[in-house]
Design a protein around this motif. Structure first.
Motif, PDB file in Angstrom:
ATOM      1  N   SER A  60      11.798  41.183 122.069  1.00 17.20           N
ATOM      2  CA  SER A  60      11.972  42.336 122.951  1.00 17.20           C
ATOM      3  C   SER A  60      13.382  42.369 123.516  1.00 17.20           C
ATOM      4  O   SER A  60      14.124  41.384 123.460  1.00 17.20           O
ATOM      5  N   LEU A  61      13.718  43.519 124.072  1.00 15.46           N
ATOM      6  CA  LEU A  61      14.980  43.693 124.792  1.00 15.46           C
ATOM      7  C   LEU A  61      14.646  44.387 126.106  1.00 15.46           C
ATOM      8  O   LEU A  61      13.945  45.406 126.120  1.00 15.46           O
ATOM      9  N   THR A  62      15.156  43.858 127.198  1.00 17.12           N
ATOM     10  CA  THR A  62      14.826  44.394 128.520  1.00 17.12           C
ATOM     11  C   THR A  62      16.103  44.764 129.251  1.00 17.12           C
ATOM     12  O   THR A  62      17.086  44.010 129.224  1.00 17.12           O
ATOM     13  N   ILE A  63      16.083  45.910 129.909  1.00 18.63           N
ATOM     14  CA  ILE A  63      17.207  46.313 130.756  1.00 18.63           C
ATOM     15  C   ILE A  63      16.672  46.577 132.160  1.00 18.63           C
ATOM     16  O   ILE A  63      15.512  46.952 132.347  1.00 18.63           O
ATOM     17  N   HIS A  64      17.545  46.378 133.166  1.00 16.48           N
ATOM     18  CA  HIS A  64      17.148  46.546 134.564  1.00 16.48           C
ATOM     19  C   HIS A  64      18.191  47.364 135.300  1.00 16.48           C
ATOM     20  O   HIS A  64      19.383  47.064 135.235  1.00 16.48           O
ATOM     21  N   ASN A  65      17.750  48.417 135.990  1.00 12.57           N
ATOM     22  CA  ASN A  65      18.572  49.168 136.947  1.00 12.57           C
ATOM     23  C   ASN A  65      19.930  49.561 136.369  1.00 12.57           C
ATOM     24  O   ASN A  65      20.975  49.379 136.998  1.00 12.57           O
ATOM     25  N   LEU A  66      19.902  50.113 135.187  1.00  8.42           N
ATOM     26  CA  LEU A  66      21.131  50.458 134.482  1.00  8.42           C
ATOM     27  C   LEU A  66      21.515  51.907 134.786  1.00  8.42           C
ATOM     28  O   LEU A  66      20.725  52.831 134.580  1.00  8.42           O
ATOM     29  N   GLU A  67      22.719  52.099 135.285  1.00  4.63           N
ATOM     30  CA  GLU A  67      23.236  53.443 135.555  1.00  4.63           C
ATOM     31  C   GLU A  67      24.002  53.917 134.319  1.00  4.63           C
ATOM     32  O   GLU A  67      25.084  53.422 134.024  1.00  4.63           O
TER      33      GLU A  67
ATOM     34  N   ARG B 286       0.342  53.164 117.260  1.00  8.69           N
ATOM     35  CA  ARG B 286       1.477  53.236 118.191  1.00  8.69           C
ATOM     36  C   ARG B 286       1.259  54.341 119.220  1.00  8.69           C
ATOM     37  O   ARG B 286       2.206  54.897 119.751  1.00  8.69           O
ATOM     38  N   SER B 287       0.001  54.666 119.493  1.00  5.64           N
ATOM     39  CA  SER B 287      -0.307  55.822 120.336  1.00  5.64           C
ATOM     40  C   SER B 287       0.190  55.647 121.766  1.00  5.64           C
ATOM     41  O   SER B 287       0.667  56.599 122.381  1.00  5.64           O
ATOM     42  N   ASN B 288       0.078  54.434 122.334  1.00  2.00           N
ATOM     43  CA  ASN B 288       0.513  54.223 123.715  1.00  2.00           C
ATOM     44  C   ASN B 288       2.028  54.389 123.851  1.00  2.00           C
ATOM     45  O   ASN B 288       2.526  55.043 124.765  1.00  2.00           O
ATOM     46  N   GLU B 289       2.752  53.790 122.934  1.00  2.00           N
ATOM     47  CA  GLU B 289       4.210  53.922 122.946  1.00  2.00           C
ATOM     48  C   GLU B 289       4.618  55.365 122.700  1.00  2.00           C
ATOM     49  O   GLU B 289       5.541  55.883 123.331  1.00  2.00           O
ATOM     50  N   CYS B 290       3.908  56.028 121.791  1.00  2.00           N
ATOM     51  CA  CYS B 290       4.205  57.425 121.468  1.00  2.00           C
ATOM     52  C   CYS B 290       3.993  58.315 122.679  1.00  2.00           C
ATOM     53  O   CYS B 290       4.819  59.182 122.992  1.00  2.00           O
ATOM     54  N   SER B 291       2.887  58.112 123.398  1.00  2.00           N
ATOM     55  CA  SER B 291       2.589  58.932 124.563  1.00  2.00           C
ATOM     56  C   SER B 291       3.643  58.747 125.660  1.00  2.00           C
ATOM     57  O   SER B 291       4.072  59.723 126.290  1.00  2.00           O
ATOM     58  N   GLY B 292       4.074  57.516 125.887  1.00  2.00           N
ATOM     59  CA  GLY B 292       5.098  57.268 126.890  1.00  2.00           C
ATOM     60  C   GLY B 292       6.417  57.920 126.532  1.00  2.00           C
ATOM     61  O   GLY B 292       7.103  58.486 127.398  1.00  2.00           O
ATOM     62  N   THR B 293       6.781  57.853 125.249  1.00  2.00           N
ATOM     63  CA  THR B 293       8.025  58.493 124.797  1.00  2.00           C
ATOM     64  C   THR B 293       7.932  59.997 124.953  1.00  2.00           C
ATOM     65  O   THR B 293       8.898  60.657 125.367  1.00  2.00           O
TER      66      THR B 293
ATOM     67  N   PRO C  38       9.199  46.248 116.748  1.00  2.00           N
ATOM     68  CA  PRO C  38       8.215  47.122 116.099  1.00  2.00           C
ATOM     69  C   PRO C  38       7.084  46.323 115.459  1.00  2.00           C
ATOM     70  O   PRO C  38       7.303  45.228 114.918  1.00  2.00           O
ATOM     71  N   SER C  39       5.882  46.886 115.533  1.00  2.00           N
ATOM     72  CA  SER C  39       4.722  46.206 114.946  1.00  2.00           C
ATOM     73  C   SER C  39       4.703  46.315 113.434  1.00  2.00           C
ATOM     74  O   SER C  39       4.134  45.474 112.744  1.00  2.00           O
ATOM     75  N   SER C  40       5.338  47.345 112.895  1.00  2.00           N
ATOM     76  CA  SER C  40       5.392  47.535 111.444  1.00  2.00           C
ATOM     77  C   SER C  40       6.736  47.070 110.906  1.00  2.00           C
ATOM     78  O   SER C  40       7.788  47.314 111.520  1.00  2.00           O
TER      79      SER C  40
END
Length: 528
Positions: A26-33, A171-178, A220-222
């Motif tokens: 994974s890659l995580t970002i925090h409070n990026l302007e 990928r429905s959860n990720e798709c819905s959030g996007t 990605p899962s695939s």
């Protein structure tokens, strides 16, 4: 599916290395302007059947949407279009009906509860407009064009969740959030062309939400999917037509650490300083012949810092709904006095509905487009303090159906205002720009080696509302009811018809009597 997430930080924005952390999964970002672009690419096999069938009938299909809210267009995302939904479409086989496209657009961009702000399209051949001849140089087949007011993408987001995300079950959860994140986007693009058989969905957020961007991007899962990440900054390149990009890149799930990068490229679109603004208004009262005023401070009228070998001129590109139109003969004049009185250099291109007499309900196509070159002050006029420079465009309103208030609103999107600088005498590799944005409507009206320098709109809402006077009708009160007016009109027309018929019969009868009398007189003279 391929995904590319790009953050562009302003040079003055704070950044701490701890704000971006890359692990094996994974890659995580925090409070990026930063500004953010999210781009997803799909093969045809990744798409639902109804969408795939429409794309397979298309040579190319381009959708451009822009919010009515003002936003900062920063490099390398400096391009602008008027607010609303823009569609450009070229059928693969012009002899076949394209009704499926309009059906899909009506479903994906459904009207709101008031019945407004949706796609009103039967077939592209009937509803879309043909682009001006100047657009033909951009390709063998010029795309048909469509535009409609669309303040919100809620119906489009619902369509993605109900149809597209259901198709991508794993990928429905990720798709819905996007999909939901598009509700806050400033611009959204959809691009398909038959040569690549790829559909690209792009969203742009010019500013970060309160507190900055915080996001976790998972591997990605695939194995066929890929996620690219970029944390970059943009600055002027060595050449005046270039943008320099530097920062960190990574492929999530493949790279073990963020990799530094630095590159530059010629850019088609450039942002002028934030002080280069313009505003749009209509002189009041508008009546049936409104005048659009485009006001620009003198400080914004200087030639941009384009390459020295380019020729620059100031332009505006208008998108007008069917209820508002221009007179092509009036606006296309070469009369110097008329042009000078409106601070126009000339009409350079137009297309769409220009019938001067048709009421709005008799117009099938959505409206019209107009490209004007604006006049600018002489160089010696910049040396003194002057009021703002205003260019005016006289327009006309169509007759609309009666209403109880006596008015019906017409929503006119703000035009874009830009400097176009042509570099036709040299080669410019604009295709090297990974953030390039084309098919905006006006860009095809210029040569392929043209740079665009965008002015910034100064307003709270990028749409002007014009109240069109119509017949004042109060249903159910007094004599002026719809059925009474229709009956009265029928009676008046019938009486007029019978009166004309009676007059014609009288003339015919009188002529007949006169002829017979003359014949009898002549016969009597002959006998004598």
């Amino acid at each position: 599916m391929k995904r590319r997430i790009t953050y562009i930080q302003h040079p003055d924005a704070p950044f701490d290395a701890q704000q971006a952390a890359l692990t094996s999964n994974s890659l995580t970002i925090h409070n990026l302007e930063a500004a953010r672009e999210d781009r997803l690419s799909f093969d045809l096999d990744d798409l639902p059947n109804e969408l795939r069938n429409v794309l397979q009938q298309s040579q190319d299909l381009r959708l451009r949407w822009a919010t009515e809210r003002p936003f900062d267009a920063i490099e390398p995302f400096a391009s602008r279009v008027s607010p609303g939904l823009h569609v450009q479409y070229t059928p693969l086989d012009p002899t076949q009906s394209s009704e499926a496209l309009c059906s899909l657009l009506r479903t994906a961009f459904e009207a709101d509860e008031s019945g407004l702000n949706g796609v009103n399209c039967t077939t592209p051949e009937e509803t879309f407009i043909t682009p001006p001849p100047q657009a033909a140089h951009a390709g063998a087949a010029a795309s048909l064009q469509y535009h409609t007011e669309l303040p919100s993408l809620k119906s489009f987001v619902d369509y993605i969740e109900q149809v597209f995300c259901d198709w991508l079950k794993d990928r429905s959860n990720e798709c819905s959030g996007t999909a939901k994140s598009l509700l806050a986007a400033d611009t959204v693009d959809l691009d398909y062309d038959s040569s690549s058989n790829t559909l690209v969905l792009s969203g742009l957020w010019s500013t970060a939400p309160e507190g900055g961007w915080s996001q976790e991007i998972k591997t990605p899962s695939s194995k066929s999917d890929k996620v690219e990440f970029g944390l970059l900054g943009a600055d002027r390149g060595i050449s005046a037509d270039e943008i320099k990009i530097g920062g960190l890149l990574a492929v999530v799930g493949e790279d073990k650490k963020l990799k530094p990068t630095m590159f530059s490229f010629p850019s088609r679109h450039h942002a002028l300083p934030q002080s280069a603004k313009y505003s749009v208004s209509f002189a009041q009262p508008t009546g049936l012949h409104p005048t659009m005023s485009i006001t620009i401070p003198h400080s914004s009228l200087h030639r941009p810092s384009a390459p020295d070998d380019t020729t620059c001129s100031l332009h505006t590109y208008l998108i007008l709904p069917s209820s508002v139109f221009g007179d092509q003969y009036q606006l296309g004049t070469t009369d110097a006095i008329f042009l000078q009185s409106h601070n126009l250099a000339g009409l350079r291109a137009h297309s769409g509905e220009t019938d001067l007499e048709a009421p709005d309900w008799a117009v099938n196509r959505w409206g019209s487009t107009w490209l004007f070159e604006l006049a600018t002050p002489a160089e010696n006029e910049f040396t003194t303090e002057r009021s703002d420079w205003t260019a005016t465009v006289p327009l006309h309103l169509r007759y609309l159906k009666p209403s109880e208030s006596g008015y019906r609103p017409a929503h006119v999107p703000w035009p874009v205002v830009f400097w176009a600088c042509s570099a036709e005498d040299r080669e410019v590799g604009m295709g090297m720009n990974p953030f390039d944005r084309t098919n905006l409507g006006y860009d095809k009206l210029f040569g392929p080696r043209t740079f665009f320098y965008q002015l910034h709109p100064e307003t709270d809402r990028l749409v002007e509302t014009v109240d069109i006077p119509v017949f004042h009708l109060k249903e159910g009160e007094g004599y002026f009811q719809t059925r009474n007016i229709e009956l009265g009109t029928t009676i008046v027309i019938s009486l007029g018809f019978f009166w004309i018929l009676w007059r014609l019969l009288r003339v015919a009868w009188s002529s007949g009597v006169g002829v017979n009398t003359t014949h009898k007189t002549d016969a009597r003279h002959k006998k004598e």
